[in-house]
Design a protein around this motif. Structure first.
Motif, PDB file in Angstrom:
ATOM      1  N   ASP A   1      38.022  30.929  51.109  1.00 37.79           N
ATOM      2  CA  ASP A   1      36.861  31.233  51.949  1.00 37.79           C
ATOM      3  C   ASP A   1      35.663  31.224  51.006  1.00 37.79           C
ATOM      4  OD1 ASP A   1      34.804  32.320  53.420  1.00 37.79           O
ATOM      5  OD2 ASP A   1      35.840  34.197  53.901  1.00 37.79           O
ATOM      6  N   VAL A   2      34.758  30.281  51.165  1.00 32.36           N
ATOM      7  CA  VAL A   2      33.666  30.129  50.201  1.00 32.36           C
ATOM      8  C   VAL A   2      32.651  31.261  50.284  1.00 32.36           C
ATOM      9  CG1 VAL A   2      33.889  27.627  50.003  1.00 32.36           C
ATOM     10  CG2 VAL A   2      32.386  28.598  51.773  1.00 32.36           C
ATOM     11  N   GLN A   3      32.792  32.149  51.259  1.00 28.58           N
ATOM     12  CA  GLN A   3      31.948  33.334  51.320  1.00 28.58           C
ATOM     13  C   GLN A   3      32.633  34.561  50.718  1.00 28.58           C
ATOM     14  OE1 GLN A   3      30.872  32.956  55.714  1.00 28.58           O
ATOM     15  NE2 GLN A   3      28.868  33.356  54.834  1.00 28.58           N
ATOM     16  N   ASN A   4      33.837  34.356  50.199  1.00 30.87           N
ATOM     17  CA  ASN A   4      34.620  35.433  49.616  1.00 30.87           C
ATOM     18  C   ASN A   4      34.548  35.340  48.091  1.00 30.87           C
ATOM     19  OD1 ASN A   4      36.854  36.937  48.510  1.00 30.87           O
ATOM     20  ND2 ASN A   4      37.758  37.002  50.562  1.00 30.87           N
ATOM     21  N   THR A   5      33.850  36.272  47.459  1.00 24.81           N
ATOM     22  CA  THR A   5      33.659  36.231  46.008  1.00 24.81           C
ATOM     23  C   THR A   5      34.988  36.287  45.266  1.00 24.81           C
ATOM     24  OG1 THR A   5      31.502  37.297  46.224  1.00 24.81           O
ATOM     25  CG2 THR A   5      32.518  37.353  44.056  1.00 24.81           C
TER      26      THR A   5
ATOM     27  N   ASP B   1      36.317  33.693  42.518  1.00 23.18           N
ATOM     28  CA  ASP B   1      36.564  34.161  41.158  1.00 23.18           C
ATOM     29  C   ASP B   1      37.985  33.868  40.694  1.00 23.18           C
ATOM     30  OD1 ASP B   1      33.991  35.109  41.012  1.00 23.18           O
ATOM     31  OD2 ASP B   1      34.504  37.215  41.362  1.00 23.18           O
ATOM     32  N   THR B   2      38.930  33.830  41.631  1.00 22.77           N
ATOM     33  CA  THR B   2      40.330  33.605  41.271  1.00 22.77           C
ATOM     34  C   THR B   2      40.803  32.183  41.535  1.00 22.77           C
ATOM     35  OG1 THR B   2      41.095  34.314  43.468  1.00 22.77           O
ATOM     36  CG2 THR B   2      40.883  36.024  41.762  1.00 22.77           C
ATOM     37  N   LEU B   3      39.901  31.317  42.012  1.00 22.47           N
ATOM     38  CA  LEU B   3      40.310  29.974  42.419  1.00 22.47           C
ATOM     39  C   LEU B   3      40.969  29.199  41.273  1.00 22.47           C
ATOM     40  CD1 LEU B   3      40.405  27.775  44.591  1.00 22.47           C
ATOM     41  CD2 LEU B   3      38.103  27.069  43.875  1.00 22.47           C
ATOM     42  N   ALA B   4      40.338  29.187  40.116  1.00 26.06           N
ATOM     43  CA  ALA B   4      40.883  28.411  38.999  1.00 26.06           C
ATOM     44  C   ALA B   4      42.296  28.857  38.651  1.00 26.06           C
ATOM     45  CB  ALA B   4      39.964  28.519  37.785  1.00 26.06           C
TER      46      ALA B   4
ATOM     47  N   VAL C   1      31.817  26.272  44.562  1.00 24.13           N
ATOM     48  CA  VAL C   1      33.139  25.670  44.343  1.00 24.13           C
ATOM     49  C   VAL C   1      33.177  24.928  43.004  1.00 24.13           C
ATOM     50  CG1 VAL C   1      34.764  23.930  45.193  1.00 24.13           C
ATOM     51  CG2 VAL C   1      33.719  25.539  46.787  1.00 24.13           C
ATOM     52  N   ALA C   2      32.131  24.169  42.717  1.00 23.97           N
ATOM     53  CA  ALA C   2      32.079  23.458  41.432  1.00 23.97           C
ATOM     54  C   ALA C   2      32.141  24.438  40.275  1.00 23.97           C
ATOM     55  CB  ALA C   2      30.811  22.612  41.352  1.00 23.97           C
ATOM     56  N   ASN C   3      31.406  25.523  40.382  1.00 23.23           N
ATOM     57  CA  ASN C   3      31.384  26.523  39.320  1.00 23.23           C
ATOM     58  C   ASN C   3      32.743  27.202  39.172  1.00 23.23           C
ATOM     59  OD1 ASN C   3      29.716  27.846  37.319  1.00 23.23           O
ATOM     60  ND2 ASN C   3      29.841  29.683  38.583  1.00 23.23           N
TER      61      ASN C   3
END
Length: 255
Positions: free
Chosen positions: A64-68, A72-75, A126-128
């Motif tokens: 969810d791109v509105q969920n920090t 933060d844990t995506l990578a 997302v890129a970041n």
């Protein structure tokens, strides 16, 4: 003969149904040799079923791109499936109904803000978030609908896409020194769930094929998917900050 994306590791966002441009991009990428990880939001069980219809079933990561916390844990969560990324497709957009089809002058500020956050700011976010996984030679691609002009019914989503186009240029400037290319694909209209949600947009779809010099099939996302794959490949190493048109040539016409 090896594929255009042989050995590439790609993160594909925005798969909702089999008609999604992101689904066709993932399918085409796999057929060209890429390893694909998908992200999904909302109906994850549905997206999991869709993922199994790819040539090779792809793992799914919630985003969810509105969920920090998700960002933060995506990578780390993507790293559970691949050891790095060579490309990211951002195919995410949303606007409240007041911003689409409804009178342009009536949309409240909070709805416009949400449209811009999800459809434009999230491109940077997302890129970041993926930056720890991206190395020199990698590619970030976003999905656009040419926002240099005003379209019927598109309203504040058009404004959000204009913000996306500006974000693309600034991202290219920031990530270029790291060897990361950043580009948009401005696609002609494709009959997707997202397109069906825009009141009055069908009139634009219906006339596109007649206007396009090369013709246009709104039921075929293949040409757009192949354009995405070309940008993900090593064959466009000097292209960044650009908006690549995949619209049958409509952008080139005055009327």
């Amino acid at each position: 003969m090896s594929g255009l994306l042989e050995g590439k590791r790609l993160l594909i966002t925005g798969v909702i149904t089999e008609s999604s441009i992101a689904f066709h991009a993932a399918k085409q990428a796999q057929e060209q040799g890429a390893e694909v990880v998908l992200t999904g939001f909302g109906r994850l069980s549905l997206i999991e079923r869709i993922a199994k219809r790819l040539p090779t079933p792809a793992p799914l990561v919630e985003l969810d791109v509105q969920n920090t916390e998700h960002l933060d844990t995506l990578a780390d969560r993507v790293r559970e499936h691949v050891d790095g990324l060579d490309g990211v497709l951002h195919s995410i957009a949303f606007a409240p109904q007041s911003c689409l089809g409804a009178p342009f002058l009536d949309a409240p500020a909070e709805d416009v803000a949400k449209a811009v956050e999800v459809s434009a700011f999230s491109y940077k976010a997302v890129a970041n978030a993926c930056l720890p996984l991206l190395g020199s030679g990698s590619s970030v691609v976003g999905m656009d609908f040419d926002a240099r002009v005003a379209w019927p019914a598109y309203n504040w989503m058009g404004v959000a896409k204009a913000a996306l186009e500006s974000t693309n240029r600034y991202l290219a400037r920031e990530l270029g020194p790291k060897g990361i290319r950043v580009n948009l694909v401005a696609a002609g209209p494709v009959k997707t769930m997202a397109a069906r949600s825009i009141p009055g947009f069908s009139e634009l779809e219906d006339s596109w094929g007649d206007r396009a010099p090369l013709g246009w099939d709104t039921t075929d996302a293949g040409p757009v998917a192949r354009t995405i794959c070309a940008l993900m490949s090593d064959w466009m190493p000097a292209t960044t900050g650009s908006m690549v048109m995949a619209d049958g040539g409509v952008h080139s016409l005055g009327s």
